[in-house]
Design a protein around this motif. Structure first.
Motif, PDB file in Angstrom:
ATOM      1  N   ALA A   1       0.829  -1.212   0.000  1.00  0.00           N
ATOM      2  CA  ALA A   1       0.000   0.000   0.000  1.00  0.00           C
ATOM      3  C   ALA A   1       0.858   1.253   0.000  1.00  0.00           C
ATOM      4  N   MET A   2       1.933   1.246   0.793  1.00  0.00           N
ATOM      5  CA  MET A   2       2.809   2.412   0.848  1.00  0.00           C
ATOM      6  C   MET A   2       3.508   2.624  -0.488  1.00  0.00           C
ATOM      7  N   GLY A   3       3.859   1.545  -1.174  1.00  0.00           N
ATOM      8  CA  GLY A   3       4.487   1.663  -2.485  1.00  0.00           C
ATOM      9  C   GLY A   3       3.562   2.297  -3.503  1.00  0.00           C
ATOM     10  N   ILE A   4       2.277   1.887  -3.485  1.00  0.00           N
ATOM     11  CA  ILE A   4       1.291   2.472  -4.401  1.00  0.00           C
ATOM     12  C   ILE A   4       1.098   3.949  -4.099  1.00  0.00           C
ATOM     13  N   TYR A   5       0.994   4.278  -2.813  1.00  0.00           N
ATOM     14  CA  TYR A   5       0.823   5.678  -2.403  1.00  0.00           C
ATOM     15  C   TYR A   5       2.028   6.518  -2.809  1.00  0.00           C
ATOM     16  N   GLN A   6       3.206   5.953  -2.604  1.00  0.00           N
ATOM     17  CA  GLN A   6       4.436   6.660  -2.962  1.00  0.00           C
ATOM     18  C   GLN A   6       4.491   6.931  -4.463  1.00  0.00           C
ATOM     19  N   GLN A   7       4.153   5.935  -5.278  1.00  0.00           N
ATOM     20  CA  GLN A   7       4.202   6.115  -6.724  1.00  0.00           C
ATOM     21  C   GLN A   7       3.200   7.165  -7.187  1.00  0.00           C
ATOM     22  N   ASN A   8       2.012   7.183  -6.588  1.00  0.00           N
ATOM     23  CA  ASN A   8       1.007   8.188  -6.939  1.00  0.00           C
ATOM     24  C   ASN A   8       1.489   9.595  -6.620  1.00  0.00           C
TER      25      ASN A   8
ATOM     26  N   VAL B   1       4.658  10.578  -6.399  1.00  0.00           N
ATOM     27  CA  VAL B   1       5.749  10.910  -7.324  1.00  0.00           C
ATOM     28  C   VAL B   1       5.189  11.331  -8.681  1.00  0.00           C
ATOM     29  N   ASP B   2       4.180  10.613  -9.163  1.00  0.00           N
ATOM     30  CA  ASP B   2       3.569  10.963 -10.450  1.00  0.00           C
ATOM     31  C   ASP B   2       2.973  12.367 -10.413  1.00  0.00           C
ATOM     32  N   ARG B   3       2.355  12.721  -9.307  1.00  0.00           N
ATOM     33  CA  ARG B   3       1.758  14.058  -9.183  1.00  0.00           C
ATOM     34  C   ARG B   3       2.836  15.141  -9.133  1.00  0.00           C
ATOM     35  N   ILE B   4       3.928  14.822  -8.432  1.00  0.00           N
ATOM     36  CA  ILE B   4       5.009  15.814  -8.329  1.00  0.00           C
ATOM     37  C   ILE B   4       5.665  16.041  -9.686  1.00  0.00           C
ATOM     38  N   ILE B   5       5.879  14.950 -10.428  1.00  0.00           N
ATOM     39  CA  ILE B   5       6.499  15.070 -11.754  1.00  0.00           C
ATOM     40  C   ILE B   5       5.651  15.943 -12.675  1.00  0.00           C
ATOM     41  N   ALA B   6       4.331  15.877 -12.478  1.00  0.00           N
ATOM     42  CA  ALA B   6       3.425  16.649 -13.336  1.00  0.00           C
ATOM     43  C   ALA B   6       3.271  18.102 -12.886  1.00  0.00           C
ATOM     44  N   MET B   7       3.899  18.459 -11.779  1.00  0.00           N
ATOM     45  CA  MET B   7       3.775  19.827 -11.268  1.00  0.00           C
ATOM     46  C   MET B   7       4.539  20.826 -12.148  1.00  0.00           C
ATOM     47  N   PRO B   8       4.007  22.032 -12.297  1.00  0.00           N
ATOM     48  CA  PRO B   8       4.711  23.075 -13.061  1.00  0.00           C
ATOM     49  C   PRO B   8       5.805  23.723 -12.212  1.00  0.00           C
TER      50      PRO B   8
END
Length: 201
Positions: free
Chosen positions: A19-26, A28-35
């Motif tokens: 569960a922590m791995g899934i949360y972590q990946q989500n 990271v994906d949001r941060i990468i998409a940040m302007p």
């Protein structure tokens, strides 16, 4: 605290890690998409990874600590009973000791009476308050244990029938125990278990 709760309700460490791995990946994906600048996003990802690793370690340590406390208690009680025997006073001491474990708020020990009904010999914690609340609400079960079967409503009756262990992991989700949910909650009980203890011979 969260790790202890997970341990008490039976959440395995492997599920926590997943569960922590899934949360972590989500995250990271949001941060990468940040302007934001690449360097800023990289720093934020690093900070989050460190924080999540600390949180996961704290939960696993709490899980291990809870299991260790139970195993240590079992070891002490086994040694105590081996030394003094399983007499009524010693069983009462075990019942009183159980209430000291994390997550346990009520304990009772009993046996069938001459007419086959369950009789409580000793209890600790909130058990008496629970039984009294059940009686006031006219929800107390007084079924003779000789009539119990796998479909009986209470954990005690089914444990006696099966000569084994019966677990009600949640008054919220276990439909068989839904009738007692509000009363159990009112005294701080969220789940229950019963086991039949057979004497030699």
């Amino acid at each position: 605290q969260v790790g202890r709760i997970h341990a008490l309700v039976g959440v395995a460490p492997s599920l926590l890690i997943q569960a922590m791995g899934i949360y972590q990946q989500n995250l990271v994906d949001r941060i990468i998409a940040m302007p934001a600048r690449v360097a800023d996003r990289a720093s934020l990802v690093q900070a989050i990874n460190i924080r999540l690793e600390q949180e996961l370690r704290a939960q696993i340590d709490a899980f291990d600590g809870l299991q260790a406390s139970y195993l240590q208690w079992l070891g002490r009680m086994a040694e105590h009973l081996a030394l003094h025997g399983a007499h009524a006073t010693e069983i009462a001491a075990v019942v009183d000791g159980l209430i000291e474990l994390p997550g346990i708020v009520a304990v009772a020990w009993g046996r069938p009476s001459n007419d086959g009904r369950e009789t409580v010999l000793c209890a600790s914690g909130r058990f008496d308050a629970y039984v009294e609340a059940l009686r006031k609400a006219d929800l107390h079960t007084d079924l003779p244990l000789r009539e119990a079967n796998e479909h009986s409503p209470s954990t005690v009756a089914r444990a006696w029938s099966s000569r084994g262990v019966v677990i009600n992991s949640s008054y919220t989700h276990d439909r068989q125990h839904a009738r007692w949910r509000d009363i159990a909650w009112s005294v701080g009980i969220r789940s229950s278990a019963a086991l039949a203890v057979l004497s030699a011979g």
